[in-house]
Design an enzyme around this catalytic site. Structure first.
Site, PDB file in Angstrom:
ATOM      1  N   GLY A  12      80.665  41.862  55.102  1.00  0.00           N
ATOM      2  CA  GLY A  12      80.007  40.618  55.480  1.00  0.00           C
ATOM      3  C   GLY A  12      80.962  39.524  55.899  1.00  0.00           C
ATOM      4  CB  SER A  14      79.822  37.876  60.901  1.00  0.00           C
ATOM      5  OG  SER A  14      78.782  37.512  60.016  1.00  0.00           O
ATOM      6  CB  SER A  15      79.784  33.337  59.399  1.00  0.00           C
ATOM      7  OG  SER A  15      78.635  33.808  58.702  1.00  0.00           O
ATOM      8  N   GLY A  16      81.189  32.405  57.025  1.00  0.00           N
ATOM      9  CA  GLY A  16      81.088  31.957  55.644  1.00  0.00           C
ATOM     10  C   GLY A  16      82.201  32.394  54.717  1.00  0.00           C
ATOM     11  CE  LYS A  38      73.786  41.453  65.963  1.00  0.00           C
ATOM     12  NZ  LYS A  38      73.071  40.300  66.569  1.00  0.00           N
ATOM     13  CG  ASP A  56      73.325  47.988  58.312  1.00  0.00           C
ATOM     14  OD1 ASP A  56      73.196  47.476  57.193  1.00  0.00           O
ATOM     15  OD2 ASP A  56      72.368  48.166  59.098  1.00  0.00           O
ATOM     16  CB  SER A 135      76.805  37.378  41.693  1.00  0.00           C
ATOM     17  OG  SER A 135      75.560  37.043  41.152  1.00  0.00           O
ATOM     18  CE1 TYR A 149      71.295  35.222  47.749  1.00  0.00           C
ATOM     19  CE2 TYR A 149      71.020  33.379  46.229  1.00  0.00           C
ATOM     20  CZ  TYR A 149      71.829  34.161  47.039  1.00  0.00           C
ATOM     21  OH  TYR A 149      73.171  33.902  47.114  1.00  0.00           O
ATOM     22  CB  ALA A 151      65.376  38.982  41.165  1.00  0.00           C
ATOM     23  CB  SER A 152      68.813  40.468  45.020  1.00  0.00           C
ATOM     24  OG  SER A 152      69.394  39.285  45.557  1.00  0.00           O
ATOM     25  CE  LYS A 153      73.879  37.389  46.320  1.00  0.00           C
ATOM     26  NZ  LYS A 153      75.001  38.174  46.894  1.00  0.00           N
ATOM     27  CB  THR A 184      78.839  29.260  54.210  1.00  0.00           C
ATOM     28  OG1 THR A 184      77.659  29.475  53.413  1.00  0.00           O
ATOM     29  CG2 THR A 184      80.063  29.245  53.304  1.00  0.00           C
TER      30      THR A 184
END
Length: 279
Positions: A12, A14-16, A38, A56, A135, A149, A151-153, A184
């Site tokens: 991940g 591409s940015s931030g 990408k 991906d 996280s 979100y 919960a996923s973290k 970001t």
């Protein structure tokens, strides 16, 4: 600068924060492999010295194993796997469709686990390696307007904590990084994903979503350059890592307050929490 032989692979980018972690690792002399869905978004990082690969994290386990083999072949090793790829989903929990919930977990959680699993044979064979799992401070105490979100973290925290114990016998370390609000693109309204089924009411949840996307975006207190440098400093120290790293001037006091409150609740309920074993 003398180059460090250790290799970072970061998802991940591409940015931030992911992009800044790449730059911070390169500035510290590490070799870096930067990834994104990408690959053309990584041109600037390649110019700075990073190797770049498309990735991906929601790909099949078989495809991720093929990716891992290709990445390892670049330098013959990976020493730090930074699981940063993810996105934020907004809305009250009830407002999310099953597909929106699945998409959130497929990237933030299952993608992280499957990508890590693809590299674990390499780490176990070398009896070395560090997992850096990005996280969020939202994983602790709930997050109105972003519960799926959060919960996923929280799931990321759980597997990261468990990896720290399960993988210790192989010399593999694991840490969960819990950033606060960093400046970001994550809160940019054009980047956000929002629940499709809007329910009347939910004043708190909708108010939080509106504040984050319309007022806080672009004004977050955290400097991602400083945050990335601190991550590199912490994870590259030798010896045992902390299980969690609160990151940000907003994250640290929030987590400190949360844990103090939970300890108070534990003490207040001690009499009913205990004494339940067979006599």
């Amino acid at each position: 600068m003398t180059q460090n032989t250790s290799v970072f692979l970061i998802t991940g980018c591409s940015s931030g924060l992911g992009r800044e972690i790449v730059i911070a690792a390169l500035a510290s002399g590490f070799r870096v492999i930067a990834t994104a869905r990408k690959v053309d978004t990584l041109t600037g990082l390649e110019e700075k010295g990073a190797k770049v690969l498309p990735l991906d994290v929601t790909s099949t386990p078989e495809a991720l194993k093929e990716f891992a083999a290709k990445a390892i072949a670049i330098y013959g090793q990976i020493d730090y796997l930074v699981n940063n790829a993810g996105f934020a989903q907004g809305g009250a929990i009830e407002e999310h469709s099953p597909k929106e919930i699945t998409d959130q977990f497929n990237t933030n959680f299952f993608g992280l686990v499957n990508t890590t699993d693809a590299f674990l044979p390499h780490f176990r064979a070398r009896k070395a390696g560090t997992l850096v799992n990005i996280s969020s401070v939202a994983s602790i105490g709930g997050q109105p307007g972003a519960g799926i979100y959060a919960a996923s973290k929280a799931a990321v925290d759980a597997v990261s904590d468990t990896w720290a114990q399960e993988l210790a016998e192989y010399g593999i370390r694991s840490i969960s990084v819990q950033p606060g609000n960093f400046r970001t693109e994550v809160l940019n309204p054009t980047n956000g994903r929002f629940a499709s089924n809007v329910v009347d009411g939910y004043a708190l949840a909708h108010g939080v979503v509106s504040f984050l996307s319309m007022h806080l975006a672009g004004k977050e207190p955290g400097d991602p350059v400083k945050g990335a440098k601190n991550i590199i400093t912490v994870v590259t120290k030798e010896g045992q890592l902390p299980v969690r790293l609160a990151l940000g001037d907003d994250a640290h006091p929030k987590l400190e307050k949360f844990y103090h409150e939970r300890l108070g609740e534990l003490e207040a309920t001690r009499e009913l929490s205990t004494g339940t074993s067979f006599a």
